[in-house]
Design a protein around this motif. Sequence first.
Motif, short mmCIF file in Angstrom:
data_model
loop_
_atom_site.label_atom_id
_atom_site.label_comp_id
_atom_site.label_asym_id
_atom_site.label_seq_id
_atom_site.Cartn_x
_atom_site.Cartn_y
_atom_site.Cartn_z
N GLN A 27 0.83 -1.21 0.00
CA GLN A 27 0.00 0.00 0.00
C GLN A 27 0.86 1.26 0.00
OE1 GLN A 27 -3.68 0.35 0.03
NE2 GLN A 27 -3.11 -1.61 -0.90
N THR A 28 0.42 2.28 -0.72
CA THR A 28 1.13 3.56 -0.72
C THR A 28 1.01 4.24 0.65
OG1 THR A 28 -0.82 4.63 -1.67
CG2 THR A 28 0.92 3.91 -3.20
N PHE A 29 -0.07 3.98 1.37
CA PHE A 29 -0.21 4.46 2.74
C PHE A 29 0.47 3.44 3.65
CE2 PHE A 29 -2.19 4.76 6.88
CZ PHE A 29 -2.10 6.12 7.11
N ARG A 30 1.48 3.87 4.39
CA ARG A 30 2.32 2.94 5.12
C ARG A 30 2.05 2.88 6.63
NH1 ARG A 30 4.76 -0.51 2.35
NH2 ARG A 30 6.49 -0.59 3.79
N GLU A 87 -5.91 -2.75 -4.49
CA GLU A 87 -5.21 -1.81 -5.35
C GLU A 87 -4.20 -1.05 -4.48
OE1 GLU A 87 -5.45 -1.41 -8.60
OE2 GLU A 87 -7.07 -2.85 -8.87
N PRO A 88 -3.04 -0.70 -5.02
CA PRO A 88 -1.98 -0.09 -4.19
C PRO A 88 -2.38 1.19 -3.45
CG PRO A 88 -1.12 -0.69 -6.34
CD PRO A 88 -2.61 -0.91 -6.39
N GLN A 89 -3.31 1.96 -4.01
CA GLN A 89 -3.70 3.22 -3.37
C GLN A 89 -5.02 3.12 -2.61
OE1 GLN A 89 -3.57 5.98 -6.67
NE2 GLN A 89 -1.55 6.65 -6.03
N ARG A 90 -5.50 1.91 -2.38
CA ARG A 90 -6.80 1.76 -1.72
C ARG A 90 -6.87 2.53 -0.41
NH1 ARG A 90 -9.34 -3.28 1.72
NH2 ARG A 90 -10.86 -1.96 2.75
N GLU A 114 -4.84 4.78 0.97
CA GLU A 114 -4.53 6.21 0.82
C GLU A 114 -5.76 6.97 0.32
OE1 GLU A 114 -1.54 9.08 -1.78
OE2 GLU A 114 -1.17 6.92 -1.73
N ARG A 115 -6.42 6.43 -0.68
CA ARG A 115 -7.59 7.09 -1.26
C ARG A 115 -8.77 7.08 -0.29
NH1 ARG A 115 -8.80 4.80 -6.92
NH2 ARG A 115 -10.20 6.59 -6.96
#
Length: 165
Positions: free
Chosen positions: A35-38, A103-106, A108-109
Motif C-alpha cells: 500500500q502507498t499508505f504505510r 489496489e496499491p492506493q486503496r 490512501e484514497r
Amino acid sequence: MTLSSSPGKPEISVLMSCYNGGRWLAEAVESVLAQTFRELEFIMVDDGSRDNTAEIIRGYAGREPRIVFLPKKNTGLADSLNSGLALARGAWIARVDQDDVCEPQRLERQLAFARANPGVVLLGSGFSEINAEGAVIKEHRYPAGHSALVARLERLQGFFPHSSA
C-alpha cells in the motif's frame, strides 16, 4: 475518533481473518504490504486453519513488524474478526479477505476521502472480480451517496463488500 496518530500508533488497522487460505494468502498479504499508505498495522487472525496458512502468516510476521499475528482455534469468521478487532489500535479499521487483492492506493484514497468528509463513519468501494489467473471477469460498482446506498439496501440489492470497508 481522530485521524491523526500518536507516535507508534497506526492510523489504520487492516484486519484479516484466515481459514485454510494458503492458496491465495501470499498475494493478498503482498497487496496490503505494498500500500502507498504505510502507517498501518496488519492484524492477521488464523482461525484454526488446517493447511499452511499459519506458516505463511508466521513467515511474513517474522520479517514485517507491522503484522500482528493471532493464532486461535476455529470459531468462525465473526468471532475471529472480533478477536482481531480487540487488538486494533488504529483510528480506522480496514477489512481485507484472505483471497482479496487490494489496489496499491486503496487505503490512501479511502483515508483521503474520510479526511475530506469528517462525518463519514463507514466507507467502501466497488471491486473487480478476477479469476484464478488474475483476469477481470466482472466489475461491481455501488452508489457513492448515503441515500442511494440506503435505497439499495431497502430494495435488498446489497451493499459494497465488507472487504472494501
